[in-house]
Design a protein around this motif. Sequence first.
Motif, PDB file in Angstrom:
ATOM      1  N   ALA A 130       0.889  -1.065  -0.043  1.00  0.00           N
ATOM      2  CA  ALA A 130      -0.057  -0.047  -0.149  1.00  0.00           C
ATOM      3  C   ALA A 130       0.966   1.340  -0.037  1.00  0.00           C
ATOM      4  CB  ALA A 130      -1.111   0.039   1.249  1.00  0.00           C
ATOM      5  N   GLN A 131       0.513   2.418  -0.462  1.00  0.00           N
ATOM      6  CA  GLN A 131       0.970   3.599  -0.655  1.00  0.00           C
ATOM      7  C   GLN A 131       0.185   4.781  -0.779  1.00  0.00           C
ATOM      8  OE1 GLN A 131       4.302   4.330  -3.746  1.00  0.00           O
ATOM      9  NE2 GLN A 131       3.098   6.356  -3.692  1.00  0.00           N
ATOM     10  N   GLY A 132       0.180   5.886  -0.414  1.00  0.00           N
ATOM     11  CA  GLY A 132      -0.599   6.960  -0.645  1.00  0.00           C
ATOM     12  C   GLY A 132       0.126   7.801  -1.583  1.00  0.00           C
ATOM     13  N   ASP A 133      -0.574   8.316  -2.492  1.00  0.00           N
ATOM     14  CA  ASP A 133      -0.004   9.311  -3.681  1.00  0.00           C
ATOM     15  C   ASP A 133       1.037  10.278  -2.802  1.00  0.00           C
ATOM     16  OD1 ASP A 133      -1.000   8.571  -5.873  1.00  0.00           O
ATOM     17  OD2 ASP A 133      -2.897   9.343  -5.738  1.00  0.00           O
ATOM     18  N   GLY A 134       2.225  10.097  -3.331  1.00  0.00           N
ATOM     19  CA  GLY A 134       3.103  11.150  -2.436  1.00  0.00           C
ATOM     20  C   GLY A 134       4.354  10.216  -2.079  1.00  0.00           C
ATOM     21  N   GLU A 135       3.942   9.170  -1.319  1.00  0.00           N
ATOM     22  CA  GLU A 135       4.954   8.391  -0.614  1.00  0.00           C
ATOM     23  C   GLU A 135       5.498   9.116   0.444  1.00  0.00           C
ATOM     24  OE1 GLU A 135       7.572   6.061  -2.631  1.00  0.00           O
ATOM     25  OE2 GLU A 135       7.610   4.430  -1.150  1.00  0.00           O
ATOM     26  N   VAL A 136       5.039   9.961   1.161  1.00  0.00           N
ATOM     27  CA  VAL A 136       5.858  11.206   1.691  1.00  0.00           C
ATOM     28  C   VAL A 136       6.880  10.867   2.420  1.00  0.00           C
ATOM     29  CG1 VAL A 136       3.833  12.914   1.244  1.00  0.00           C
ATOM     30  CG2 VAL A 136       4.110  11.390   3.572  1.00  0.00           C
ATOM     31  N   CYS A 137       6.839   9.670   3.403  1.00  0.00           N
ATOM     32  CA  CYS A 137       8.161   9.712   4.348  1.00  0.00           C
ATOM     33  C   CYS A 137       9.098   9.016   3.509  1.00  0.00           C
ATOM     34  CB  CYS A 137       7.737   8.995   5.541  1.00  0.00           C
ATOM     35  SG  CYS A 137       7.480   7.012   5.634  1.00  0.00           S
ATOM     36  N   GLY A 138       8.812   8.287   2.428  1.00  0.00           N
ATOM     37  CA  GLY A 138       9.954   7.586   1.567  1.00  0.00           C
ATOM     38  C   GLY A 138       9.581   6.189   1.431  1.00  0.00           C
ATOM     39  N   THR A 139       8.715   5.886   2.125  1.00  0.00           N
ATOM     40  CA  THR A 139       8.635   4.335   1.922  1.00  0.00           C
ATOM     41  C   THR A 139       7.050   4.064   2.149  1.00  0.00           C
ATOM     42  OG1 THR A 139       8.813   4.213   4.536  1.00  0.00           O
ATOM     43  CG2 THR A 139      10.661   3.287   2.786  1.00  0.00           C
ATOM     44  N   GLY A 140       6.473   2.975   1.227  1.00  0.00           N
ATOM     45  CA  GLY A 140       5.259   2.384   1.109  1.00  0.00           C
ATOM     46  C   GLY A 140       5.231   1.372   2.355  1.00  0.00           C
ATOM     47  N   ILE A 141       4.411   0.377   2.217  1.00  0.00           N
ATOM     48  CA  ILE A 141       4.512  -0.720   2.807  1.00  0.00           C
ATOM     49  C   ILE A 141       5.308  -1.733   1.790  1.00  0.00           C
ATOM     50  CG2 ILE A 141       3.430  -2.751   3.733  1.00  0.00           C
ATOM     51  CD1 ILE A 141       0.889  -1.340   4.572  1.00  0.00           C
ATOM     52  N   GLU A 142       6.809  -1.675   2.336  1.00  0.00           N
ATOM     53  CA  GLU A 142       7.815  -2.256   1.491  1.00  0.00           C
ATOM     54  C   GLU A 142       7.800  -4.027   1.691  1.00  0.00           C
ATOM     55  OE1 GLU A 142       9.346  -0.316  -0.478  1.00  0.00           O
ATOM     56  OE2 GLU A 142       8.596   1.499   0.219  1.00  0.00           O
ATOM     57  N   SER A 143       7.490  -4.517   0.361  1.00  0.00           N
ATOM     58  CA  SER A 143       7.157  -5.871   0.824  1.00  0.00           C
ATOM     59  C   SER A 143       7.772  -6.899  -0.442  1.00  0.00           C
ATOM     60  CB  SER A 143       5.583  -6.295   0.743  1.00  0.00           C
ATOM     61  OG  SER A 143       5.219  -5.444   1.592  1.00  0.00           O
ATOM     62  N   PRO A 144       8.431  -7.951  -0.038  1.00  0.00           N
ATOM     63  CA  PRO A 144       8.767  -8.795  -1.121  1.00  0.00           C
ATOM     64  C   PRO A 144       7.617  -9.464  -1.896  1.00  0.00           C
ATOM     65  CG  PRO A 144       9.021  -9.787   0.954  1.00  0.00           C
ATOM     66  CD  PRO A 144       8.840  -8.650   1.215  1.00  0.00           C
ATOM     67  N   MET A 145       7.559  -9.596  -3.021  1.00  0.00           N
ATOM     68  CA  MET A 145       6.237 -10.307  -3.682  1.00  0.00           C
ATOM     69  C   MET A 145       6.557 -11.003  -4.732  1.00  0.00           C
ATOM     70  SD  MET A 145       3.448  -7.046  -3.688  1.00  0.00           S
ATOM     71  CE  MET A 145       3.255  -6.107  -2.317  1.00  0.00           C
ATOM     72  N   THR A 146       5.684 -11.826  -5.336  1.00  0.00           N
ATOM     73  CA  THR A 146       5.567 -12.441  -6.317  1.00  0.00           C
ATOM     74  C   THR A 146       4.683 -11.451  -7.519  1.00  0.00           C
ATOM     75  OG1 THR A 146       5.749 -14.437  -5.443  1.00  0.00           O
ATOM     76  CG2 THR A 146       5.464 -14.526  -7.630  1.00  0.00           C
TER      77      THR A 146
END
Length: 309
Positions: free
Chosen positions: A191-207
């Motif tokens: 997940a991420q808001g438009d802007g990703e203001v603090c510099g990170t979203g929910i950073e996740s490994p994915m397929t």
Amino acid sequence: MSKEHYLDSSAVHNVWDNSIEPRLHIDPGDTVIFECVDASGQQVTPDSQASDLTQLDFGKVNPLTGPVYVDGAEPGDTLKVEILDLKHKGWGWTGIIPGFGLLADEFPEPYLKIWQLEEGSAEFKPGIRIPLEPFCGSMGVAPRVDGPIGTVAPTEHGGNLDTRGLVKGTVLYLPVWVPGALFSCGDCHAAQGDGEVCGTGIESPMTVTLRLGLVKGASISEFRFETPSPLTKTDTQGYYVTTAHGPDLYKNAQQAIRYMVDYLSAEHGLTRPEAYALCSVAVDLKISEIVDAPNFIVSAYLPKSIFTA
Ligand code: CA
Ligand code: CA
């Protein structure tokens, strides 16, 4: 007959460079399943502490899985990337990294939230739940200029797009600059808001499952996309919106987020780092007005539906 291919994450690259050898050759219309590690390159784990973020090796961040050579792709074509599926692996992280982010000067201390990801949402803390709308933060092709290009700033070849509309069901179009296009992806966000203001979203490994096709001879200068509705999950109970005016959109964005951090701290009992991180994963920045010179308005939209208590 189109084929399905699989690329593991055993070999990643940390720069964009048209001399990186492709790991895979495919025909246009083939599907590729990409295994993507998280944006820290596995430096952050579910056991990490906030202080670990001060030790990050930036040479390892934003690792990319690829490149994929699409047979027949030539400069002047457009690469068509159909985003078929993204599957997380049960965890993610959001961090405030000293020196990075929209309000870096005001948040000098590291902060780390480790998330447990469920099927469609994840708890930030009791009473606050974020709907998951996963996408790849980084998708791109090899640049036309020779030599390595860093993975932080997006450019004409794509790269670190961090555009949350690029969810499942989207078709992304990228310009092709070199033969084969040489597509890679990574930096998945649950997940991420438009802007990703603090510099990170929910950073996740994915397929990540993508179908790569070509639009021959259809030249574009920058990426564009067709998306379903990226706001469907959060647009259910309305928004609390802060705004800021002024001649500089960047400064207005900073001020709108300052107001939102103030609001979340005062009204929802969050610490200021928690509020800033929550803005990064859930608040959408918008240009609300850019005609009434000299003052333009940036708004920050907080979806009320994240508050479950
Ligand atoms: Ca990113
Ligand atoms: Ca990221």
